[in-house]
Design a protein around this motif. Structure first.
Motif, PDB file in Angstrom:
ATOM      1  N   ILE A  26       0.839  -1.197   0.000  1.00  0.00           N
ATOM      2  CA  ILE A  26       0.000   0.000   0.000  1.00  0.00           C
ATOM      3  C   ILE A  26       0.881   1.256   0.000  1.00  0.00           C
ATOM      4  CG2 ILE A  26      -1.959  -1.148   1.075  1.00  0.00           C
ATOM      5  CD1 ILE A  26      -1.176   0.207   3.737  1.00  0.00           C
ATOM      6  N   TYR A  27       0.295   2.360  -0.419  1.00  0.00           N
ATOM      7  CA  TYR A  27       0.979   3.651  -0.554  1.00  0.00           C
ATOM      8  C   TYR A  27       2.236   3.532  -1.414  1.00  0.00           C
ATOM      9  CZ  TYR A  27      -2.367   5.351   2.795  1.00  0.00           C
ATOM     10  OH  TYR A  27      -3.551   5.691   3.416  1.00  0.00           O
ATOM     11  N   VAL A  28       2.106   2.751  -2.461  1.00  0.00           N
ATOM     12  CA  VAL A  28       3.218   2.534  -3.385  1.00  0.00           C
ATOM     13  C   VAL A  28       3.607   3.825  -4.100  1.00  0.00           C
ATOM     14  CG1 VAL A  28       3.901   1.268  -5.466  1.00  0.00           C
ATOM     15  CG2 VAL A  28       2.704   0.086  -3.622  1.00  0.00           C
ATOM     16  N   ALA A  29       2.674   4.741  -4.268  1.00  0.00           N
ATOM     17  CA  ALA A  29       2.976   6.009  -4.942  1.00  0.00           C
ATOM     18  C   ALA A  29       4.012   6.833  -4.174  1.00  0.00           C
ATOM     19  CB  ALA A  29       1.700   6.824  -5.138  1.00  0.00           C
ATOM     20  N   SER A  30       4.185   6.567  -2.882  1.00  0.00           N
ATOM     21  CA  SER A  30       5.164   7.336  -2.113  1.00  0.00           C
ATOM     22  C   SER A  30       6.367   6.495  -1.673  1.00  0.00           C
ATOM     23  CB  SER A  30       4.502   7.990  -0.897  1.00  0.00           C
ATOM     24  OG  SER A  30       4.022   7.021   0.003  1.00  0.00           O
TER      25      SER A  30
END
Length: 137
Positions: A116-120
């Motif tokens: 999760i929160y791979v965009a960051s």
């Protein structure tokens, strides 16, 4: 998968110990900057179980709480600084624990595990497994 066997875990110094009595219904590999900084790692892994299935065996009075964001309470061993658990106000019936502190396999089905929160995530790390990836939660 074999029947679940309870697992135990503890912090680095052993002051806090726990037992998990059910397999997690979710496992997150969180890549957000807050989790990276709290753990000092490229990502942090959490297993989520019903609150009554995680028993603190010793050291409950040795846990300190850091409120990392509104409604998110990270519990650390006050002796060695090891993050053990997270409580989230929006899900009072659940407790997140750090399976890296466990002495056994969390006993989960692979289908409950994801990034999760791979965009960051840190730009120099490439996720190489085939688990689902979400830009947010």
């Amino acid at each position: 998968m074999a029947a679940f066997q309870p697992i135990e875990g503890h912090c680095q110094c052993g002051a806090v110990a726990y037992r998990v009595e059910a397999p997690p219904h979710d496992i997150y590999h969180c890549h957000c900057s807050m989790c990276r900084r709290c753990h000092g790692t490229m990502f942090a892994t959490y297993a989520v179980v019903p609150r009554d299935k995680l028993v603190v065996l010793k050291g409950a009075d040795n846990l300190s709480t850091f409120d990392s964001s509104k409604g998110v309470h990270r519990l650390f061993c006050r002796t060695c600084g090891c993050q053990m658990f997270i409580d989230v106000d929006d899900t009072p019936d659940r407790r997140y624990y750090c399976p890296g502190t466990a002495d056994g396999h969390p006993g989960h089905a692979r289908s409950v595990e994801r990034h999760i929160y791979v965009a960051s995530k840190v730009p120099w790390y490439r996720i190489q497994d085939d688990l689902p990836q979400r830009d947010e939660n």
